[in-house]
Design a protein around this motif. Structure first.
Motif, PDB file in Angstrom:
ATOM      1  N   TYR A  56       0.396  -1.409  -0.028  1.00  0.00           N
ATOM      2  CA  TYR A  56       0.294   0.089   0.235  1.00  0.00           C
ATOM      3  C   TYR A  56       0.987   1.313  -0.165  1.00  0.00           C
ATOM      4  O   TYR A  56       1.037   2.146  -0.351  1.00  0.00           O
ATOM      5  CB  TYR A  56      -1.057   0.014   0.937  1.00  0.00           C
ATOM      6  CG  TYR A  56      -1.692   1.130   1.100  1.00  0.00           C
ATOM      7  CD1 TYR A  56      -3.230   1.345   0.219  1.00  0.00           C
ATOM      8  CD2 TYR A  56      -1.201   2.212   2.560  1.00  0.00           C
ATOM      9  CE1 TYR A  56      -3.778   2.548   0.504  1.00  0.00           C
ATOM     10  CE2 TYR A  56      -2.504   3.595   1.969  1.00  0.00           C
ATOM     11  CZ  TYR A  56      -3.301   3.510   1.578  1.00  0.00           C
ATOM     12  OH  TYR A  56      -4.236   4.557   1.603  1.00  0.00           O
ATOM     13  N   TYR A  57       1.913   1.301   0.392  1.00  0.00           N
ATOM     14  CA  TYR A  57       2.928   2.531   0.798  1.00  0.00           C
ATOM     15  C   TYR A  57       3.740   2.858  -0.445  1.00  0.00           C
ATOM     16  O   TYR A  57       3.796   4.189  -0.668  1.00  0.00           O
ATOM     17  CB  TYR A  57       3.492   2.356   2.485  1.00  0.00           C
ATOM     18  CG  TYR A  57       3.231   2.542   3.608  1.00  0.00           C
ATOM     19  CD1 TYR A  57       2.108   2.047   4.197  1.00  0.00           C
ATOM     20  CD2 TYR A  57       3.683   3.200   4.585  1.00  0.00           C
ATOM     21  CE1 TYR A  57       1.517   3.508   5.138  1.00  0.00           C
ATOM     22  CE2 TYR A  57       3.208   3.641   5.647  1.00  0.00           C
ATOM     23  CZ  TYR A  57       1.922   3.617   5.905  1.00  0.00           C
ATOM     24  OH  TYR A  57       2.092   3.943   6.866  1.00  0.00           O
ATOM     25  N   ARG A  58       4.391   1.886  -1.252  1.00  0.00           N
ATOM     26  CA  ARG A  58       4.407   2.058  -2.242  1.00  0.00           C
ATOM     27  C   ARG A  58       3.518   2.091  -3.278  1.00  0.00           C
ATOM     28  O   ARG A  58       4.206   3.300  -3.951  1.00  0.00           O
ATOM     29  CB  ARG A  58       4.795   0.551  -2.104  1.00  0.00           C
ATOM     30  CG  ARG A  58       6.180   0.506  -3.754  1.00  0.00           C
ATOM     31  CD  ARG A  58       6.747  -1.105  -4.796  1.00  0.00           C
ATOM     32  NE  ARG A  58       5.645  -2.398  -4.546  1.00  0.00           N
ATOM     33  CZ  ARG A  58       5.938  -2.899  -4.791  1.00  0.00           C
ATOM     34  NH1 ARG A  58       7.187  -3.896  -5.241  1.00  0.00           N
ATOM     35  NH2 ARG A  58       4.929  -4.224  -5.312  1.00  0.00           N
ATOM     36  N   LYS A  59       2.602   1.351  -3.204  1.00  0.00           N
ATOM     37  CA  LYS A  59       1.398   2.036  -4.199  1.00  0.00           C
ATOM     38  C   LYS A  59       1.316   4.274  -4.481  1.00  0.00           C
ATOM     39  O   LYS A  59       1.037   4.976  -4.426  1.00  0.00           O
ATOM     40  CB  LYS A  59       0.348   1.667  -4.349  1.00  0.00           C
ATOM     41  CG  LYS A  59      -1.248   1.981  -4.639  1.00  0.00           C
ATOM     42  CD  LYS A  59      -2.017   0.918  -4.695  1.00  0.00           C
ATOM     43  CE  LYS A  59      -3.139   1.205  -5.739  1.00  0.00           C
ATOM     44  NZ  LYS A  59      -5.050   0.954  -5.913  1.00  0.00           N
ATOM     45  N   MET A  60       0.999   4.479  -2.914  1.00  0.00           N
ATOM     46  CA  MET A  60       0.550   5.748  -2.296  1.00  0.00           C
ATOM     47  C   MET A  60       1.762   6.482  -2.655  1.00  0.00           C
ATOM     48  O   MET A  60       1.637   8.021  -2.234  1.00  0.00           O
ATOM     49  CB  MET A  60       0.625   5.522  -1.486  1.00  0.00           C
ATOM     50  CG  MET A  60      -1.204   5.562  -0.750  1.00  0.00           C
ATOM     51  SD  MET A  60      -2.503   5.918  -1.510  1.00  0.00           S
ATOM     52  CE  MET A  60      -2.774   4.831  -2.826  1.00  0.00           C
ATOM     53  N   ASP A  61       3.307   6.750  -2.547  1.00  0.00           N
ATOM     54  CA  ASP A  61       4.451   7.384  -2.668  1.00  0.00           C
ATOM     55  C   ASP A  61       4.460   8.194  -3.813  1.00  0.00           C
ATOM     56  O   ASP A  61       3.619   7.274  -4.766  1.00  0.00           O
ATOM     57  CB  ASP A  61       5.361   6.381  -2.684  1.00  0.00           C
ATOM     58  CG  ASP A  61       6.767   7.417  -2.013  1.00  0.00           C
ATOM     59  OD1 ASP A  61       6.728   8.485  -2.126  1.00  0.00           O
ATOM     60  OD2 ASP A  61       7.730   6.419  -2.200  1.00  0.00           O
ATOM     61  N   THR A  62       5.108   8.857  -4.187  1.00  0.00           N
ATOM     62  CA  THR A  62       5.249  10.204  -5.281  1.00  0.00           C
ATOM     63  C   THR A  62       6.585  10.412  -5.954  1.00  0.00           C
ATOM     64  O   THR A  62       7.377  10.676  -4.284  1.00  0.00           O
ATOM     65  CB  THR A  62       4.469  10.821  -4.883  1.00  0.00           C
ATOM     66  OG1 THR A  62       2.815  10.464  -4.722  1.00  0.00           O
ATOM     67  CG2 THR A  62       4.513  11.520  -5.980  1.00  0.00           C
ATOM     68  N   ASP A  63       7.006  10.662  -6.551  1.00  0.00           N
ATOM     69  CA  ASP A  63       7.971  11.242  -7.274  1.00  0.00           C
ATOM     70  C   ASP A  63       8.002  12.741  -7.152  1.00  0.00           C
ATOM     71  O   ASP A  63       7.510  13.201  -7.828  1.00  0.00           O
ATOM     72  CB  ASP A  63       8.498  10.837  -8.303  1.00  0.00           C
ATOM     73  CG  ASP A  63      10.131  11.129  -8.709  1.00  0.00           C
ATOM     74  OD1 ASP A  63      10.909  11.814  -8.091  1.00  0.00           O
ATOM     75  OD2 ASP A  63      10.447  11.042  -9.980  1.00  0.00           O
ATOM     76  N   MET A  64       7.600  13.333  -5.415  1.00  0.00           N
ATOM     77  CA  MET A  64       7.543  14.734  -5.720  1.00  0.00           C
ATOM     78  C   MET A  64       8.854  15.282  -6.513  1.00  0.00           C
ATOM     79  O   MET A  64       7.870  16.814  -7.112  1.00  0.00           O
ATOM     80  CB  MET A  64       7.774  14.913  -4.157  1.00  0.00           C
ATOM     81  CG  MET A  64       7.182  14.140  -2.894  1.00  0.00           C
ATOM     82  SD  MET A  64       5.444  15.330  -3.447  1.00  0.00           S
ATOM     83  CE  MET A  64       5.300  16.224  -3.289  1.00  0.00           C
ATOM     84  N   HIS A  65       9.756  15.209  -6.928  1.00  0.00           N
ATOM     85  CA  HIS A  65      10.993  16.547  -7.496  1.00  0.00           C
ATOM     86  C   HIS A  65       9.506  16.592  -9.055  1.00  0.00           C
ATOM     87  O   HIS A  65       9.490  17.813  -9.729  1.00  0.00           O
ATOM     88  CB  HIS A  65      11.914  15.608  -7.644  1.00  0.00           C
ATOM     89  CG  HIS A  65      13.000  16.459  -8.176  1.00  0.00           C
ATOM     90  ND1 HIS A  65      13.415  17.633  -8.016  1.00  0.00           N
ATOM     91  CD2 HIS A  65      13.391  16.208  -9.516  1.00  0.00           C
ATOM     92  CE1 HIS A  65      13.651  18.340  -8.281  1.00  0.00           C
ATOM     93  NE2 HIS A  65      14.247  17.633  -9.867  1.00  0.00           N
TER      94      HIS A  65
END
Length: 211
Positions: free
Chosen positions: A38-47
């Motif tokens: 779930y956390y991997r899915k919710m992560d974002t490349d913020m840069h």
């Protein structure tokens, strides 16, 4: 004796409490796998995401910004998409909307972590309970055999298996809990950054309208 057979033997020597400790370990593993995915899915490349979103917001292209958020994977993009959708509908109190959406997102991120915290506390207690039960059996008069003091010492050794198992499960649960708390802090930061970015451009747009 094979390793698996030896493990089964040690497990049974720990007493009936070992089944509860085993259930705790299975729950820790299940939560760990579910939360990791779930956390991997919710992560974002913020840069990359913030760079593209900033460029669109500076052009006041809210439709393209909303589409970008919809197409970007991650919890921060999901929150921003809902906030921008309210901007497009002309909602006045966007800050409250973003706070509400962020709170719902955080609730989803925190799901099941309290179970790990509970297991950290209860697993050693279950192990101690198993040891106490085993100690009572070891010192039972019926178990003392004349000329065989090892009957007591061997029983004490078996009773301590439950405590050792409980401590192992609690340690594993604590490691998993700490890891996901660290991931949670990172995701909370991404949500805050995105909300501040959207709110900053909304306030800037309002100042331009007043001027």
């Amino acid at each position: 004796m094979s390793f698996i057979a030896k493990c089964f033997q040690i497990f049974h020597q720990g007493g009936p409490v070992m089944y509860l400790i085993l259930a705790c370990s299975v729950l820790v593993a299940a939560i760990g796998v579910e939360r990791f995915m779930y956390y991997r899915k919710m992560d974002t490349d913020m840069h990359e995401f913030t760079g593209r979103l900033t460029a669109l917001l500076e052009r006041d292209d809210w439709a393209a910004a909303h589409e970008l958020c919809r197409q970007t994977q991650g919890i921060a993009a999901m929150v921003a998409a809902k906030g921008i959708a309210h901007v497009q509908r002309g909602c006045a109190n966007i800050e409250s909307v973003l706070e509400g959406e962020a709170s719902l997102a955080v609730a989803g991120l925190r799901a099941y972590l309290n179970h790990l915290d509970t297991i950290v506390t209860i697993a050693p207690l279950l192990g101690l309970l198993g040891t106490v039960i085993g100690m009572i059996d070891s010192f039972s008069v019926m178990n003392i055999k004349a000329g065989q003091p090892q009957a007591i010492t061997g029983g004490v050794g078996e009773a301590l298996i439950a405590t050792a198992s409980g401590l192992c499960v609690a340690t594993l649960a604590m490691i998993v809990y700490s890891y996901f708390n660290h991931r949670l802090d990172h995701l909370l930061t991404t949500i805050e950054q995105t909300c501040l970015l959207v709110m900053g451009h909304i306030k800037q747009e309002k100042r331009h309208e007043i001027a």
